[in-house]
Design a protein around this motif. Sequence first.
Motif, PDB file in Angstrom:
ATOM      1  N   UNK A 250      43.080  40.504  43.978  1.00 19.68           N
ATOM      2  CA  UNK A 250      42.804  41.836  44.524  1.00 19.68           C
ATOM      3  C   UNK A 250      43.560  42.909  43.738  1.00 19.68           C
ATOM      4  N   UNK A 251      44.811  42.633  43.416  1.00 22.47           N
ATOM      5  CA  UNK A 251      45.607  43.583  42.633  1.00 22.47           C
ATOM      6  C   UNK A 251      44.997  43.789  41.253  1.00 22.47           C
ATOM      7  N   UNK A 252      44.539  42.705  40.646  1.00 20.83           N
ATOM      8  CA  UNK A 252      43.906  42.794  39.324  1.00 20.83           C
ATOM      9  C   UNK A 252      42.637  43.645  39.393  1.00 20.83           C
TER      10      UNK A 252
ATOM     11  N   UNK B 147      33.322  39.880  42.972  1.00 18.84           N
ATOM     12  CA  UNK B 147      33.963  41.155  43.298  1.00 18.84           C
ATOM     13  C   UNK B 147      33.645  41.569  44.736  1.00 18.84           C
ATOM     14  N   UNK B 148      32.393  41.354  45.147  1.00 15.28           N
ATOM     15  CA  UNK B 148      31.986  41.741  46.501  1.00 15.28           C
ATOM     16  C   UNK B 148      32.633  40.872  47.581  1.00 15.28           C
ATOM     17  N   UNK B 149      33.241  39.778  47.197  1.00 18.08           N
ATOM     18  CA  UNK B 149      34.010  38.992  48.165  1.00 18.08           C
ATOM     19  C   UNK B 149      35.280  39.736  48.577  1.00 18.08           C
ATOM     20  N   UNK B 150      35.751  40.623  47.709  1.00 20.04           N
ATOM     21  CA  UNK B 150      37.002  41.340  47.964  1.00 20.04           C
ATOM     22  C   UNK B 150      36.772  42.761  48.479  1.00 20.04           C
TER      23      UNK B 150
ATOM     24  N   UNK C 298      31.946  47.513  48.877  1.00 23.38           N
ATOM     25  CA  UNK C 298      31.199  48.479  48.081  1.00 23.38           C
ATOM     26  C   UNK C 298      32.173  49.316  47.248  1.00 23.38           C
ATOM     27  N   UNK C 299      31.628  50.182  46.421  1.00 22.65           N
ATOM     28  CA  UNK C 299      32.477  50.978  45.527  1.00 22.65           C
ATOM     29  C   UNK C 299      33.359  51.946  46.299  1.00 22.65           C
ATOM     30  N   UNK C 300      32.848  52.478  47.392  1.00 22.79           N
ATOM     31  CA  UNK C 300      33.662  53.421  48.153  1.00 22.79           C
ATOM     32  C   UNK C 300      34.916  52.740  48.698  1.00 22.79           C
ATOM     33  N   UNK C 301      34.750  51.540  49.255  1.00 23.12           N
ATOM     34  CA  UNK C 301      35.914  50.824  49.783  1.00 23.12           C
ATOM     35  C   UNK C 301      36.903  50.489  48.671  1.00 23.12           C
ATOM     36  N   UNK C 302      36.388  50.175  47.505  1.00 27.69           N
ATOM     37  CA  UNK C 302      37.261  49.903  46.360  1.00 27.69           C
ATOM     38  C   UNK C 302      37.993  51.174  45.941  1.00 27.69           C
ATOM     39  N   UNK C 303      37.281  52.292  45.928  1.00 31.22           N
ATOM     40  CA  UNK C 303      37.913  53.563  45.583  1.00 31.22           C
ATOM     41  C   UNK C 303      38.993  53.952  46.575  1.00 31.22           C
TER      42      UNK C 303
END
Length: 202
Positions: free
Chosen positions: A14-16, A49-52, A55-60
């Motif tokens: 997740x950090x990576x 990636x979607x396992x973590x 969507x892009x908003x949550x990642x942002x």
Amino acid sequence: MSEVSASAAAEDTRTHILDCAEARFRTFGYGKSTMAEIAGDAHMSAANLYRYFDNKQELGVACAKRCMDELFVALRTIVRKGDHHAAATLVAFCVELARWTHSNTANEPRINELVQMINSERKDVVVWRESRLHGLLAEILARGNDSGEFDIEDVIDAAQTVHASLMLFQLQLLMGMYELPELEARAAAVANLILRGLQTRS
């Protein structure tokens, strides 16, 4: 692999991902970055990636919160340093807020796309940030009341007002207009002006 090891490995992954996403947002902007590109940067499939992140908003948002946590750690260290008077602590708080905002955005304007997305679409994150800043400012003001430096009737209201007066030093879009020494000097000047209204009248 043990449950503890699996959890640590997942946190490392997740950090990576966050490192890769933040680097892409800073270089290309939030709007032009895709989950597929971030997955490629992280050397994983988009499905993984979607396992973590859903969507892009949550990642942002996760990137932004991690970055803001660094600010809160720096400010909390200033606030809870025991050898400073409340007045000096308030000045240091204001200067650090300006320094952090400048260092994180002045030379990488594309990161402002992420800031704009959060401001327009994720008010919950804005409220989370504001409440933490208000809490730290309230600690300073309450300590000043206790020491006799300040004479404040409503600490919470005063903390919110002080925070509002520091808005220039939180507006990422304006950071490119200032060199850091000038911005720090302005922050110190504003803090000293605020102190005139807070300090006990003899």
